[in-house]
Motif scaffolding. Structure first.
Motif, PDB file in Angstrom:
ATOM      1  N   VAL A 199       2.262  13.123 -21.979  1.00 58.24           N
ATOM      2  CA  VAL A 199       2.780  13.027 -20.609  1.00 58.24           C
ATOM      3  C   VAL A 199       1.721  12.440 -19.684  1.00 58.24           C
ATOM      4  N   ILE A 200       0.483  12.878 -19.834  1.00 61.94           N
ATOM      5  CA  ILE A 200      -0.585  12.362 -18.988  1.00 61.94           C
ATOM      6  C   ILE A 200      -0.826  10.876 -19.254  1.00 61.94           C
ATOM      7  N   ALA A 201      -0.847  10.481 -20.526  1.00 62.77           N
ATOM      8  CA  ALA A 201      -1.052   9.072 -20.872  1.00 62.77           C
ATOM      9  C   ALA A 201       0.093   8.204 -20.356  1.00 62.77           C
ATOM     10  N   LEU A 202       1.315   8.688 -20.484  1.00 61.08           N
ATOM     11  CA  LEU A 202       2.466   7.937 -19.991  1.00 61.08           C
ATOM     12  C   LEU A 202       2.434   7.801 -18.476  1.00 61.08           C
ATOM     13  N   ALA A 203       2.027   8.860 -17.781  1.00 57.58           N
ATOM     14  CA  ALA A 203       1.945   8.807 -16.319  1.00 57.58           C
ATOM     15  C   ALA A 203       0.886   7.815 -15.864  1.00 57.58           C
ATOM     16  N   ILE A 204      -0.256   7.811 -16.531  1.00 58.48           N
ATOM     17  CA  ILE A 204      -1.326   6.891 -16.136  1.00 58.48           C
ATOM     18  C   ILE A 204      -0.930   5.447 -16.429  1.00 58.48           C
ATOM     19  N   CYS A 241       2.472   9.899  -9.984  1.00 58.19           N
ATOM     20  CA  CYS A 241       1.547  10.038 -11.107  1.00 58.19           C
ATOM     21  C   CYS A 241       0.830  11.383 -11.037  1.00 58.19           C
ATOM     22  N   PHE A 242       0.423  11.788  -9.842  1.00 60.79           N
ATOM     23  CA  PHE A 242      -0.252  13.073  -9.679  1.00 60.79           C
ATOM     24  C   PHE A 242       0.674  14.215 -10.076  1.00 60.79           C
ATOM     25  N   VAL A 255       0.832  -1.200   0.000  1.00 59.81           N
ATOM     26  CA  VAL A 255       0.000   0.000   0.000  1.00 59.81           C
ATOM     27  C   VAL A 255       0.871   1.257   0.000  1.00 59.81           C
ATOM     28  N   LEU A 256       1.962   1.232   0.752  1.00 57.90           N
ATOM     29  CA  LEU A 256       2.872   2.373   0.762  1.00 57.90           C
ATOM     30  C   LEU A 256       3.524   2.575  -0.612  1.00 57.90           C
ATOM     31  N   LEU A 257       3.867   1.495  -1.251  1.00 62.15           N
ATOM     32  CA  LEU A 257       4.434   1.578  -2.593  1.00 62.15           C
ATOM     33  C   LEU A 257       3.409   2.128  -3.580  1.00 62.15           C
ATOM     34  N   LEU A 258       2.157   1.698  -3.437  1.00 60.13           N
ATOM     35  CA  LEU A 258       1.100   2.214  -4.301  1.00 60.13           C
ATOM     36  C   LEU A 258       0.878   3.706  -4.060  1.00 60.13           C
ATOM     37  N   LEU A 259       0.918   4.147  -2.816  1.00 59.05           N
ATOM     38  CA  LEU A 259       0.759   5.569  -2.521  1.00 59.05           C
ATOM     39  C   LEU A 259       1.885   6.400  -3.130  1.00 59.05           C
ATOM     40  N   PHE A 260       3.101   5.886  -3.089  1.00 55.57           N
ATOM     41  CA  PHE A 260       4.225   6.574  -3.716  1.00 55.57           C
ATOM     42  C   PHE A 260       4.033   6.668  -5.228  1.00 55.57           C
ATOM     43  N   MET A 261       3.565   5.583  -5.838  1.00 54.47           N
ATOM     44  CA  MET A 261       3.339   5.601  -7.284  1.00 54.47           C
ATOM     45  C   MET A 261       2.217   6.571  -7.647  1.00 54.47           C
ATOM     46  N   LEU A 262       1.174   6.639  -6.831  1.00 56.70           N
ATOM     47  CA  LEU A 262       0.077   7.575  -7.097  1.00 56.70           C
ATOM     48  C   LEU A 262       0.528   9.020  -6.940  1.00 56.70           C
ATOM     49  N   TYR A 278       2.050  18.268 -14.332  1.00 60.66           N
ATOM     50  CA  TYR A 278       2.979  18.812 -15.325  1.00 60.66           C
ATOM     51  C   TYR A 278       2.354  18.741 -16.714  1.00 60.66           C
ATOM     52  N   GLY A 279       1.678  17.645 -17.017  1.00 58.37           N
ATOM     53  CA  GLY A 279       1.000  17.529 -18.301  1.00 58.37           C
ATOM     54  C   GLY A 279      -0.109  18.558 -18.459  1.00 58.37           C
ATOM     55  N   MET A 280      -0.856  18.821 -17.394  1.00 58.37           N
ATOM     56  CA  MET A 280      -1.890  19.850 -17.445  1.00 58.37           C
ATOM     57  C   MET A 280      -1.265  21.228 -17.639  1.00 58.37           C
TER      58      MET A 280
END
Length: 54
Positions: free
Chosen positions: A36-41, A13-14, A3-10, A19-21
């Motif tokens: 950039v947004i597609a690559l991040a997601i 991504c945010f 879960v901590l790893l997932l939070l770091f990845m999120l 940056y893409g926006m």
């Protein structure tokens, strides 16, 4: 731990999506912003799926 790893990845991504926006709105770079947004997601969803599929 997963879960901590997932939070770091999120969080990363945010940050990358904001940056893409910024590219879309401030610099009027549509292709770069969408890429950039597609690559991040994709860079977040695919590792998250692999992380929780095991």
């Amino acid at each position: 731990m997963k879960v901590l790893l997932l939070l770091f990845m999120l969080a990363s991504c945010f940050y990358t999506c904001t940056y893409g926006m910024n590219l879309l709105k401030k610099y009027n770079n549509k292709l770069g912003g969408i890429a950039v947004i597609a690559l991040a997601i994709l860079g977040t969803c695919i590792p998250a799926f692999v992380l929780f599929s095991r």
